[in-house]
Design an enzyme around this catalytic site. Structure first.
Site, PDB file in Angstrom:
ATOM      1  N   ASP A 109      -5.492  25.715  56.268  1.00  0.00           N
ATOM      2  CA  ASP A 109      -6.851  26.146  56.569  1.00  0.00           C
ATOM      3  C   ASP A 109      -6.848  27.540  57.188  1.00  0.00           C
ATOM      4  O   ASP A 109      -6.503  27.714  58.359  1.00  0.00           O
ATOM      5  CB  ASP A 109      -7.487  25.130  57.529  1.00  0.00           C
ATOM      6  CG  ASP A 109      -8.906  25.508  57.929  1.00  0.00           C
ATOM      7  OD1 ASP A 109      -9.447  26.471  57.360  1.00  0.00           O
ATOM      8  OD2 ASP A 109      -9.466  24.823  58.809  1.00  0.00           O
ATOM      9  N   TYR A 146     -30.062  33.291  45.498  1.00  0.00           N
ATOM     10  CA  TYR A 146     -28.787  33.890  45.889  1.00  0.00           C
ATOM     11  C   TYR A 146     -28.990  34.953  46.973  1.00  0.00           C
ATOM     12  O   TYR A 146     -28.874  34.667  48.160  1.00  0.00           O
ATOM     13  CB  TYR A 146     -28.034  34.476  44.681  1.00  0.00           C
ATOM     14  CG  TYR A 146     -26.585  34.721  45.010  1.00  0.00           C
ATOM     15  CD1 TYR A 146     -25.619  33.758  44.744  1.00  0.00           C
ATOM     16  CD2 TYR A 146     -26.171  35.895  45.656  1.00  0.00           C
ATOM     17  CE1 TYR A 146     -24.294  33.955  45.091  1.00  0.00           C
ATOM     18  CE2 TYR A 146     -24.855  36.089  46.007  1.00  0.00           C
ATOM     19  CZ  TYR A 146     -23.926  35.128  45.726  1.00  0.00           C
ATOM     20  OH  TYR A 146     -22.620  35.324  46.088  1.00  0.00           O
ATOM     21  N   LYS A 205     -23.877  36.901  53.109  1.00  0.00           N
ATOM     22  CA  LYS A 205     -23.338  38.139  52.546  1.00  0.00           C
ATOM     23  C   LYS A 205     -23.803  39.353  53.350  1.00  0.00           C
ATOM     24  O   LYS A 205     -23.050  40.313  53.536  1.00  0.00           O
ATOM     25  CB  LYS A 205     -23.736  38.273  51.067  1.00  0.00           C
ATOM     26  CG  LYS A 205     -23.152  37.200  50.158  1.00  0.00           C
ATOM     27  CD  LYS A 205     -21.634  37.176  50.161  1.00  0.00           C
ATOM     28  CE  LYS A 205     -21.071  36.196  49.153  1.00  0.00           C
ATOM     29  NZ  LYS A 205     -19.595  36.109  49.218  1.00  0.00           N
ATOM     30  N   TYR A 223     -21.364  39.683  46.435  1.00  0.00           N
ATOM     31  CA  TYR A 223     -22.142  39.725  45.194  1.00  0.00           C
ATOM     32  C   TYR A 223     -23.596  39.985  45.555  1.00  0.00           C
ATOM     33  O   TYR A 223     -24.073  39.554  46.609  1.00  0.00           O
ATOM     34  CB  TYR A 223     -22.010  38.403  44.427  1.00  0.00           C
ATOM     35  CG  TYR A 223     -22.758  38.384  43.114  1.00  0.00           C
ATOM     36  CD1 TYR A 223     -22.374  39.229  42.072  1.00  0.00           C
ATOM     37  CD2 TYR A 223     -23.840  37.545  42.924  1.00  0.00           C
ATOM     38  CE1 TYR A 223     -23.063  39.236  40.863  1.00  0.00           C
ATOM     39  CE2 TYR A 223     -24.546  37.540  41.717  1.00  0.00           C
ATOM     40  CZ  TYR A 223     -24.153  38.389  40.690  1.00  0.00           C
ATOM     41  OH  TYR A 223     -24.834  38.404  39.500  1.00  0.00           O
ATOM     42  N   GLU A 256      -4.641  24.580  49.124  1.00  0.00           N
ATOM     43  CA  GLU A 256      -4.583  23.933  47.819  1.00  0.00           C
ATOM     44  C   GLU A 256      -3.911  22.561  47.909  1.00  0.00           C
ATOM     45  O   GLU A 256      -3.131  22.289  48.817  1.00  0.00           O
ATOM     46  CB  GLU A 256      -3.826  24.815  46.819  1.00  0.00           C
ATOM     47  CG  GLU A 256      -4.493  26.147  46.511  1.00  0.00           C
ATOM     48  CD  GLU A 256      -5.796  26.018  45.738  1.00  0.00           C
ATOM     49  OE1 GLU A 256      -6.093  24.914  45.233  1.00  0.00           O
ATOM     50  OE2 GLU A 256      -6.516  27.024  45.638  1.00  0.00           O
ATOM     51  N   VAL A 299     -17.386  33.497  35.954  1.00  0.00           N
ATOM     52  CA  VAL A 299     -17.256  32.046  36.020  1.00  0.00           C
ATOM     53  C   VAL A 299     -16.172  31.720  37.038  1.00  0.00           C
ATOM     54  O   VAL A 299     -15.006  32.060  36.858  1.00  0.00           O
ATOM     55  CB  VAL A 299     -16.876  31.454  34.646  1.00  0.00           C
ATOM     56  CG1 VAL A 299     -16.762  29.933  34.747  1.00  0.00           C
ATOM     57  CG2 VAL A 299     -17.905  31.844  33.596  1.00  0.00           C
ATOM     58  N   GLY A 328      -9.307  33.214  41.221  1.00  0.00           N
ATOM     59  CA  GLY A 328     -10.356  34.220  41.140  1.00  0.00           C
ATOM     60  C   GLY A 328      -9.952  35.616  41.552  1.00  0.00           C
ATOM     61  O   GLY A 328      -8.872  36.113  41.207  1.00  0.00           O
ATOM     62  N   PHE A 329     -10.839  36.258  42.322  1.00  0.00           N
ATOM     63  CA  PHE A 329     -10.609  37.643  42.735  1.00  0.00           C
ATOM     64  C   PHE A 329      -9.422  37.766  43.685  1.00  0.00           C
ATOM     65  O   PHE A 329      -8.733  38.784  43.687  1.00  0.00           O
ATOM     66  CB  PHE A 329     -11.860  38.216  43.400  1.00  0.00           C
ATOM     67  CG  PHE A 329     -12.968  38.535  42.435  1.00  0.00           C
ATOM     68  CD1 PHE A 329     -12.802  39.488  41.451  1.00  0.00           C
ATOM     69  CD2 PHE A 329     -14.190  37.874  42.517  1.00  0.00           C
ATOM     70  CE1 PHE A 329     -13.825  39.793  40.557  1.00  0.00           C
ATOM     71  CE2 PHE A 329     -15.216  38.172  41.632  1.00  0.00           C
ATOM     72  CZ  PHE A 329     -15.037  39.129  40.641  1.00  0.00           C
TER      73      PHE A 329
END
Length: 395
Positions: A110, A234, A243, A224, A74, A273, A51-52
């Site tokens: 982690d 959200y 957020k 976001y 991962e 997405v 992603g970002f």
């Protein structure tokens, strides 16, 4: 082995190394096509593999020739079992970076833990000395607090009232109505503990204490807001409280960096997405309509286009433009009045029957599978792929 997509709910439990490599190469080529960026030179990306976060690492390395350290959590490959997509993404990124003589090393573990923070600090001391940018892009659903040992789990719930609205199962295209029960106070506290700004500040405090932050250092975390359509679940829900905390933390961090001329920002990015957004009820339907509208208007961006615009038109300008709350806004095209008015109009029309015409569900599904290395025309998925891929600079 022949690797095919296997889904479980909103995640894909397999990933394709060649497809993930294709995704990374496409992003690298985009950044190279835009020319050099007057940006950071020594960068730590926390949450660097998808992603970002991945886009930030690519933009730093191939846009401004930055040395990067990536931290992520991962799953490595096993014989007969694929790694997670972030593993393959990182392997492809490092391979290309090393090929061009660009420093890139990675730490898998982690990021919330003191152990991984200390390991990262030692690597910065050994190899980079000081860093000028920290990108904070973690998207974990759980966090074990390093001090209390309590395991916090985030939730996606409205606050105060049951929320009922449309959603879509993007695998089947079926539009139906969903109701989500309101959160408890514990839900809010746990979500803030996982997705708020506490860990971001812990990282910056530890790095500063070790004198690892350069003069005029910057750090950016991603957030976001979204439209009124999604705000109940959200921005005005549990995740919105987190957020809010993240955004308020930027001011606290900035205050702590005054002596080195440092600054912390939150960048509000557009809806895309991602593995995370696919899990949020209502969001897949909203994104499929949004994509249709933004593509028709020539405004559509993916992660790499968003981060390139962040670097070149916001973050590294002499005076970074922000909104009244001090936030960088690269969701500006998504939130344009003409875009949102059209999406709201389509939302009222959205049914299982109409969505294939009025929305871009196929685009949504393609991007979802792209996250895991599937649905790339350049990749032959019928031939054997080696799942046992190593990350060259893994520490």
């Amino acid at each position: 082995m022949i690797i095919e997509p296997k889904t479980r709910g909103f995640i894909c439990i397999t990933s394709h190394p060649k497809g993930c490599e294709r995704s990374v190469l496409n992003q690298i080529n985009y950044i190279k096509s835009k020319g050099k960026i007057d940006g950071p030179k020594k960068v730590l990306v926390i949450g660097a593999s998808t992603g970002f976060g991945l886009a930030s690492r690519i933009t730093s390395a191939f846009g401004s020739n930055a040395s990067t350290i990536g931290v992520f959590f991962e799953k490595p490959p096993l014989e007969g079992r694929t790694a997670s997509s972030g593993w393959y993404n990182t392997a492809a990124f490092e391979k290309e970076a090393h090929k061009e003589g660009i420093y890139a090393k990675s730490i898998n573990g982690d990021a919330f833990s003191d152990e991984i923070k200390e390991k990262t600090i030692e690597l910065i001391k050994e190899d980079l000395g000081q860093i000028d940018l920290v990108v904070y892009s973690l998207a974990s659903p759980v966090r074990t607090h390093p001090i209390t040992g309590i395991r916090h789990k985030s939730t996606l719930k409205p606050i105060g009232n049951t929320y009922t609205n449309k959603t879509v199962d993007f695998h089947t295209g079926k539009v139906n109505t969903i109701s989500i029960e309101p959160s408890t106070e514990d839900d809010i506290e746990n979500t803030v503990a996982v997705m708020g700004g506490e860990d971001w500040k812990m990282w910056i405090d530890k790095l500063k204490k070790e004198n690892l932050l350069a003069s005029n250092f910057k750090t950016v975390a991603y957030s976001y807001i979204g439209p009124q359509l999604t705000e109940a679940v959200y921005r005005k829900g549990t995740i919105g409280k987190a957020k809010d905390h993240l955004e308020n933390t930027a001011f606290t961090i900035t205050d702590s960096l005054k002596d080195i001329g440092g600054k912390a920002y939150v960048s509000v990015n557009k809806a895309l997405v991602t593995q995370s957004s696919s899990a949020i009820p209502v969001i897949p339907l909203y994104i499929s309509l949004l994509y249709k509208v933004m593509k028709e208007k020539g405004l559509q961006e993916g992660c790499i286009e968003q981060i390139h615009r962040l670097y070149t038109e916001r973050l590294f300008l002499e005076n970074t433009p922000t909104d009244s709350e001090g936030r960088i806004r690269i969701d500006d095209w998504e939130m344009r009045a003409d875009v949102q008015e059209k999406v709201s109009e389509l939302w009222e029309q959205a049914t299982t029957e109409t969505l294939p015409t009025i929305g871009d569900l196929e685009g949504y599904k393609t991007e979802f599978f792209n996250l895991f290395g599937f649905n790339y025309d350049e990749v032959d998925y019928d031939i054997d792929a080696d799942e046992m891929v190593n990350i060259p600079g893994l520490q």
